[in-house]
Design a protein around this motif. Structure first.
Motif, PDB file in Angstrom:
ATOM      1  N   GLN A   1       0.866  -1.160   0.223  1.00 44.39           N
ATOM      2  CA  GLN A   1       0.088   0.096   0.068  1.00 44.39           C
ATOM      3  C   GLN A   1       0.723   1.064   0.077  1.00 44.39           C
ATOM      4  O   GLN A   1       1.916   1.297   0.515  1.00 44.39           O
ATOM      5  N   PRO A   2       0.269   2.261  -0.447  1.00 44.48           N
ATOM      6  CA  PRO A   2       1.185   3.661  -0.454  1.00 44.48           C
ATOM      7  C   PRO A   2       1.321   4.008   0.936  1.00 44.48           C
ATOM      8  O   PRO A   2       0.424   3.460   1.806  1.00 44.48           O
ATOM      9  N   GLY A   3       2.351   4.797   1.150  1.00 45.83           N
ATOM     10  CA  GLY A   3       2.551   5.338   2.577  1.00 45.83           C
ATOM     11  C   GLY A   3       1.550   5.968   3.161  1.00 45.83           C
ATOM     12  O   GLY A   3       0.828   6.753   2.347  1.00 45.83           O
ATOM     13  N   SER A   4       1.459   6.118   4.201  1.00 44.36           N
ATOM     14  CA  SER A   4       0.445   7.037   4.924  1.00 44.36           C
ATOM     15  C   SER A   4       0.924   8.505   4.970  1.00 44.36           C
ATOM     16  O   SER A   4       2.184   8.751   4.838  1.00 44.36           O
ATOM     17  N   GLY A   5       0.027   9.229   4.814  1.00 47.26           N
ATOM     18  CA  GLY A   5       0.347  10.747   4.700  1.00 47.26           C
ATOM     19  C   GLY A   5       0.650  11.538   3.405  1.00 47.26           C
ATOM     20  O   GLY A   5       1.024  12.330   3.444  1.00 47.26           O
ATOM     21  N   LEU A   6       0.278  10.463   2.434  1.00 41.70           N
ATOM     22  CA  LEU A   6       0.562  10.956   1.202  1.00 41.70           C
ATOM     23  C   LEU A   6      -0.425  11.693   0.654  1.00 41.70           C
ATOM     24  O   LEU A   6      -1.748  11.486   0.952  1.00 41.70           O
ATOM     25  N   SER A   7      -0.353  12.913  -0.224  1.00 40.55           N
ATOM     26  CA  SER A   7      -1.374  13.301  -0.773  1.00 40.55           C
ATOM     27  C   SER A   7      -2.389  12.754  -1.826  1.00 40.55           C
ATOM     28  O   SER A   7      -1.723  11.533  -2.296  1.00 40.55           O
ATOM     29  N   VAL A   8      -3.264  13.082  -2.287  1.00 38.43           N
ATOM     30  CA  VAL A   8      -4.154  12.334  -3.084  1.00 38.43           C
ATOM     31  C   VAL A   8      -3.354  12.128  -4.569  1.00 38.43           C
ATOM     32  O   VAL A   8      -3.249  11.065  -4.994  1.00 38.43           O
ATOM     33  N   GLN A   9      -2.581  13.176  -4.837  1.00 41.20           N
ATOM     34  CA  GLN A   9      -1.800  13.292  -5.996  1.00 41.20           C
ATOM     35  C   GLN A   9      -0.602  12.175  -6.067  1.00 41.20           C
ATOM     36  O   GLN A   9      -0.473  11.343  -6.928  1.00 41.20           O
ATOM     37  N   LEU A  10       0.010  12.204  -4.823  1.00 40.58           N
ATOM     38  CA  LEU A  10       1.244  11.146  -4.698  1.00 40.58           C
ATOM     39  C   LEU A  10       0.582   9.807  -4.708  1.00 40.58           C
ATOM     40  O   LEU A  10       1.112   8.842  -5.172  1.00 40.58           O
ATOM     41  N   ASN A  11      -0.668   9.454  -4.055  1.00 38.23           N
ATOM     42  CA  ASN A  11      -1.363   8.310  -4.010  1.00 38.23           C
ATOM     43  C   ASN A  11      -1.706   7.793  -5.511  1.00 38.23           C
ATOM     44  O   ASN A  11      -1.318   6.700  -5.928  1.00 38.23           O
ATOM     45  N   SER A  12      -2.071   8.591  -6.358  1.00 30.69           N
ATOM     46  CA  SER A  12      -2.640   8.502  -7.737  1.00 30.69           C
ATOM     47  C   SER A  12      -1.019   8.023  -8.355  1.00 30.69           C
ATOM     48  O   SER A  12      -1.348   6.865  -9.315  1.00 30.69           O
ATOM     49  N   LEU A  13      -0.425   8.678  -8.301  1.00 33.41           N
ATOM     50  CA  LEU A  13       0.996   8.547  -9.120  1.00 33.41           C
ATOM     51  C   LEU A  13       1.767   7.131  -8.649  1.00 33.41           C
ATOM     52  O   LEU A  13       2.336   6.426  -9.351  1.00 33.41           O
ATOM     53  N   TRP A  14       1.507   6.846  -7.287  1.00 36.09           N
ATOM     54  CA  TRP A  14       1.905   5.530  -6.771  1.00 36.09           C
ATOM     55  C   TRP A  14       1.347   4.241  -7.258  1.00 36.09           C
ATOM     56  O   TRP A  14       1.904   3.594  -7.809  1.00 36.09           O
ATOM     57  N   TYR A  15       0.051   4.452  -7.309  1.00 38.69           N
ATOM     58  CA  TYR A  15      -0.766   3.312  -7.923  1.00 38.69           C
ATOM     59  C   TYR A  15      -0.478   3.084  -9.481  1.00 38.69           C
ATOM     60  O   TYR A  15      -0.394   2.007  -9.977  1.00 38.69           O
ATOM     61  N   ASP A  16      -0.377   4.333 -10.084  1.00 33.54           N
ATOM     62  CA  ASP A  16       0.121   4.260 -11.694  1.00 33.54           C
ATOM     63  C   ASP A  16       1.562   3.664 -11.972  1.00 33.54           C
ATOM     64  O   ASP A  16       1.600   2.862 -12.749  1.00 33.54           O
ATOM     65  N   ALA A  17       2.632   3.901 -10.890  1.00 35.56           N
ATOM     66  CA  ALA A  17       3.665   3.309 -11.048  1.00 35.56           C
ATOM     67  C   ALA A  17       3.599   1.845 -10.431  1.00 35.56           C
ATOM     68  O   ALA A  17       4.393   1.111 -11.094  1.00 35.56           O
TER      69      ALA A  17
ATOM     70  N   ASP B   1       6.493  18.322 -23.416  1.00 43.11           N
ATOM     71  CA  ASP B   1       7.092  17.551 -24.345  1.00 43.11           C
ATOM     72  C   ASP B   1       8.273  16.581 -23.808  1.00 43.11           C
ATOM     73  O   ASP B   1       9.353  16.953 -23.733  1.00 43.11           O
ATOM     74  N   LEU B   2       7.836  15.734 -23.021  1.00 41.68           N
ATOM     75  CA  LEU B   2       8.427  14.809 -22.024  1.00 41.68           C
ATOM     76  C   LEU B   2       8.152  13.512 -22.341  1.00 41.68           C
ATOM     77  O   LEU B   2       6.762  13.163 -22.803  1.00 41.68           O
ATOM     78  N   SER B   3       8.990  12.430 -22.063  1.00 40.83           N
ATOM     79  CA  SER B   3       8.688  11.017 -22.148  1.00 40.83           C
ATOM     80  C   SER B   3       7.373  10.987 -20.832  1.00 40.83           C
ATOM     81  O   SER B   3       7.633  11.877 -19.928  1.00 40.83           O
ATOM     82  N   LEU B   4       6.681   9.849 -20.788  1.00 43.20           N
ATOM     83  CA  LEU B   4       5.676   9.630 -19.644  1.00 43.20           C
ATOM     84  C   LEU B   4       6.671   9.537 -18.530  1.00 43.20           C
ATOM     85  O   LEU B   4       5.895   9.684 -17.423  1.00 43.20           O
ATOM     86  N   GLU B   5       7.610   8.667 -18.664  1.00 47.14           N
ATOM     87  CA  GLU B   5       8.440   8.641 -17.332  1.00 47.14           C
ATOM     88  C   GLU B   5       9.038   9.681 -16.784  1.00 47.14           C
ATOM     89  O   GLU B   5       9.201  10.054 -15.569  1.00 47.14           O
ATOM     90  N   GLU B   6       9.450  10.712 -17.788  1.00 49.20           N
ATOM     91  CA  GLU B   6       9.988  11.680 -17.323  1.00 49.20           C
ATOM     92  C   GLU B   6       8.805  12.851 -16.574  1.00 49.20           C
ATOM     93  O   GLU B   6       9.171  13.348 -15.497  1.00 49.20           O
ATOM     94  N   GLU B   7       7.982  12.937 -17.197  1.00 52.42           N
ATOM     95  CA  GLU B   7       6.689  13.505 -16.627  1.00 52.42           C
ATOM     96  C   GLU B   7       6.303  13.035 -15.162  1.00 52.42           C
ATOM     97  O   GLU B   7       6.079  13.790 -14.343  1.00 52.42           O
ATOM     98  N   TRP B   8       6.054  11.683 -15.254  1.00 60.33           N
ATOM     99  CA  TRP B   8       5.889  11.056 -13.930  1.00 60.33           C
ATOM    100  C   TRP B   8       6.941  11.243 -12.751  1.00 60.33           C
ATOM    101  O   TRP B   8       6.361  12.021 -11.754  1.00 60.33           O
ATOM    102  N   GLU B   9       8.400  11.455 -12.975  1.00 53.48           N
ATOM    103  CA  GLU B   9       9.285  11.829 -12.105  1.00 53.48           C
ATOM    104  C   GLU B   9       9.044  13.255 -11.741  1.00 53.48           C
ATOM    105  O   GLU B   9       9.159  13.667 -10.577  1.00 53.48           O
ATOM    106  N   GLN B  10       8.883  14.105 -12.628  1.00 54.81           N
ATOM    107  CA  GLN B  10       8.512  15.571 -12.304  1.00 54.81           C
ATOM    108  C   GLN B  10       7.355  15.841 -11.617  1.00 54.81           C
ATOM    109  O   GLN B  10       7.504  16.725 -10.649  1.00 54.81           O
ATOM    110  N   LEU B  11       6.207  15.111 -11.886  1.00 54.11           N
ATOM    111  CA  LEU B  11       5.026  15.135 -10.968  1.00 54.11           C
ATOM    112  C   LEU B  11       5.442  14.790  -9.612  1.00 54.11           C
ATOM    113  O   LEU B  11       5.001  15.337  -8.594  1.00 54.11           O
TER     114      LEU B  11
END
Length: 101
Positions: free
Chosen positions: A15-31, A80-90
């Protein structure tokens, strides 16, 4: 969780760590390969941060028209980034934000 490496290491957990924002939770599940759960995290959110993650998810899905709609809602344009680069920046962007009170 303070660094990108910490976040990446958390991907080994069940599971994602506790205290993560909804945005980070989303990016965690995506990864972790669960696009549906990632999308569900931000689908009903109205803020610009969630719209940005929502845009990224639709871009990843290949639904560019819908992605561009969400980028506009976020006040951004499709990068104009790869999906991996965009994920990392987010992830880096949302790790830097202070929790909202």
């Amino acid at each position: 969780m303070k660094t990108l490496n910490d976040f990446r290491e958390s991907l080994n957990l069940e599971q994602p760590g506790s205290g993560l924002s909804v945005q980070l939770n989303s990016l965690w599940y995506d990864a972790r390969g669960d696009w549906g759960k990632a999308h569900a995290q931000v689908d009903q959110m109205k803020d610009q941060d969630s719209a940005l993650v929502h845009a990224y998810l639709h871009r990843k899905e290949g639904d560019i028209w819908n992605a561009d709609y969400w980028y506009r809602k976020a006040g951004a344009i499709r990068p104009d980034l790869s999906l991996e680069e965009e994920w990392e920046q987010l992830v880096l962007q949302f790790l830097q934000l202070k929790p909202k009170v």
